[in-house]
Design a protein around this motif. Structure first.
Motif, PDB file in Angstrom:
ATOM      1  N   ASP A   1      -7.052   9.423  60.009  1.00 15.51           N
ATOM      2  CA  ASP A   1      -6.675  10.837  59.992  1.00 15.51           C
ATOM      3  C   ASP A   1      -5.160  10.981  59.940  1.00 15.51           C
ATOM      4  N   ARG A   2      -4.461  10.152  60.696  1.00 14.88           N
ATOM      5  CA  ARG A   2      -2.987  10.216  60.675  1.00 14.88           C
ATOM      6  C   ARG A   2      -2.451   9.867  59.289  1.00 14.88           C
ATOM      7  N   ARG A   3      -3.061   8.861  58.626  1.00 15.75           N
ATOM      8  CA  ARG A   3      -2.642   8.522  57.253  1.00 15.75           C
ATOM      9  C   ARG A   3      -2.903   9.701  56.318  1.00 15.75           C
ATOM     10  N   PHE A   4      -4.081  10.336  56.470  1.00 18.20           N
ATOM     11  CA  PHE A   4      -4.397  11.510  55.661  1.00 18.20           C
ATOM     12  C   PHE A   4      -3.342  12.598  55.871  1.00 18.20           C
ATOM     13  N   LEU A   5      -3.028  12.888  57.125  1.00 19.09           N
ATOM     14  CA  LEU A   5      -2.037  13.934  57.427  1.00 19.09           C
ATOM     15  C   LEU A   5      -0.662  13.555  56.888  1.00 19.09           C
ATOM     16  N   ASP A   6      -0.292  12.274  56.973  1.00 19.89           N
ATOM     17  CA  ASP A   6       0.994  11.823  56.433  1.00 19.89           C
ATOM     18  C   ASP A   6       1.040  11.987  54.915  1.00 19.89           C
ATOM     19  N   ARG A   7      -0.043  11.602  54.240  1.00 25.85           N
ATOM     20  CA  ARG A   7      -0.088  11.739  52.782  1.00 25.85           C
ATOM     21  C   ARG A   7      -0.049  13.208  52.371  1.00 25.85           C
ATOM     22  N   LEU A   8      -0.761  14.041  53.115  1.00 24.99           N
ATOM     23  CA  LEU A   8      -0.759  15.472  52.835  1.00 24.99           C
ATOM     24  C   LEU A   8       0.645  16.044  53.034  1.00 24.99           C
ATOM     25  N   GLY A   9       1.280  15.691  54.153  1.00 28.57           N
ATOM     26  CA  GLY A   9       2.644  16.161  54.412  1.00 28.57           C
ATOM     27  C   GLY A   9       3.620  15.748  53.327  1.00 28.57           C
ATOM     28  N   ALA A  10       3.500  14.498  52.858  1.00 28.36           N
ATOM     29  CA  ALA A  10       4.385  14.032  51.795  1.00 28.36           C
ATOM     30  C   ALA A  10       4.143  14.813  50.509  1.00 28.36           C
ATOM     31  N   ALA A  11       2.870  15.052  50.165  1.00 28.53           N
ATOM     32  CA  ALA A  11       2.547  15.812  48.960  1.00 28.53           C
ATOM     33  C   ALA A  11       3.053  17.246  49.043  1.00 28.53           C
ATOM     34  N   LEU A  12       3.090  17.780  50.261  1.00 28.01           N
ATOM     35  CA  LEU A  12       3.590  19.150  50.473  1.00 28.01           C
ATOM     36  C   LEU A  12       5.116  19.186  50.584  1.00 28.01           C
ATOM     37  N   GLY A  13       5.743  18.021  50.544  1.00 30.74           N
ATOM     38  CA  GLY A  13       7.199  17.955  50.645  1.00 30.74           C
ATOM     39  C   GLY A  13       7.703  18.191  52.052  1.00 30.74           C
ATOM     40  N   LEU A  14       6.904  17.812  53.043  1.00 26.09           N
ATOM     41  CA  LEU A  14       7.283  18.038  54.449  1.00 26.09           C
ATOM     42  C   LEU A  14       7.867  16.796  55.117  1.00 26.09           C
ATOM     43  N   GLY A  15       7.830  15.659  54.465  1.00 21.61           N
ATOM     44  CA  GLY A  15       8.284  14.469  55.164  1.00 21.61           C
ATOM     45  C   GLY A  15       8.894  13.447  54.359  1.00 21.61           C
TER      46      GLY A  15
END
Length: 178
Positions: A164-178
């Protein structure tokens, strides 16, 4: 062929200006129908992806889905006119909150859609509205991934699994948040 456009302003969508507020918006961003559809469908797609079972991910129950729907609805109280307008459009379009079964999504497609939405927002939205929208979409996934199980559902020891943390990290990166 001309593409119809959806005007977006800093007034709450669908509400007339209140007394003392300017009738004309301070800033205006114009979204094509396709861009607006992307922005209004993305929160539901993220909810579905966050709730979907997968390798290393904990099985989700009703509580997780409800947490995601609550996170979408929480956008009504955001300090961003864009987020509030997106929530209003979601509820108007579906005559209620997004229905996850109607919005099946593939993770690769979802991450690509997040990157496209980030580019659209970078080009057309006020920077504060862009940041608020992207953070709100990320918060929908986070609330689903961290939802406590309801009565009769299996108890989880961790707030979010490593997957789940990897999913959230990938999502954040795709959204330009990290």
């Amino acid at each position: 062929m001309l593409t119809p456009e959806v005007p977006m302003s800093h007034s709450v969508a669908g509400e007339p200006p209140s007394a003392g507020r300017r009738a004309a918006p301070l800033t205006t961003a114009v979204y094509s129908v396709a861009e607006w559809d992307l922005l209004t469908s993305l929160p539901g797609r993220v909810l579905v992806a966050a709730a979907a079972p997968g390798p290393g991910r904990t099985e989700r129950g009703v509580t997780a889905g409800l947490a995601g729907l609550e996170a979408v609805a929480a956008g009504r109280a955001f300090d961003s006119d864009l987020v509030r307008a997106v929530v209003a459009a979601i509820y108007a379009r579906h005559d209620g909150p997004p229905q996850p079964a109607e919005q099946l999504t593939d993770l690769v497609d979802l991450l690509a859609a997040c990157r496209v939405a980030s580019r659209v927002l970078r080009r057309r939205a006020d920077p504060a509205d862009s940041a608020a929208y992207r953070q709100w979409v990320q918060s929908v996934a986070a609330r689903v991934c961290r939802a406590a199980p309801g009565p009769g559902e299996r108890r989880l020891d961790q707030p979010a699994s490593p997957a789940d943390r990897r999913f959230l990290d990938r999502l954040g990166a795709a959204l330009g948040l990290g």
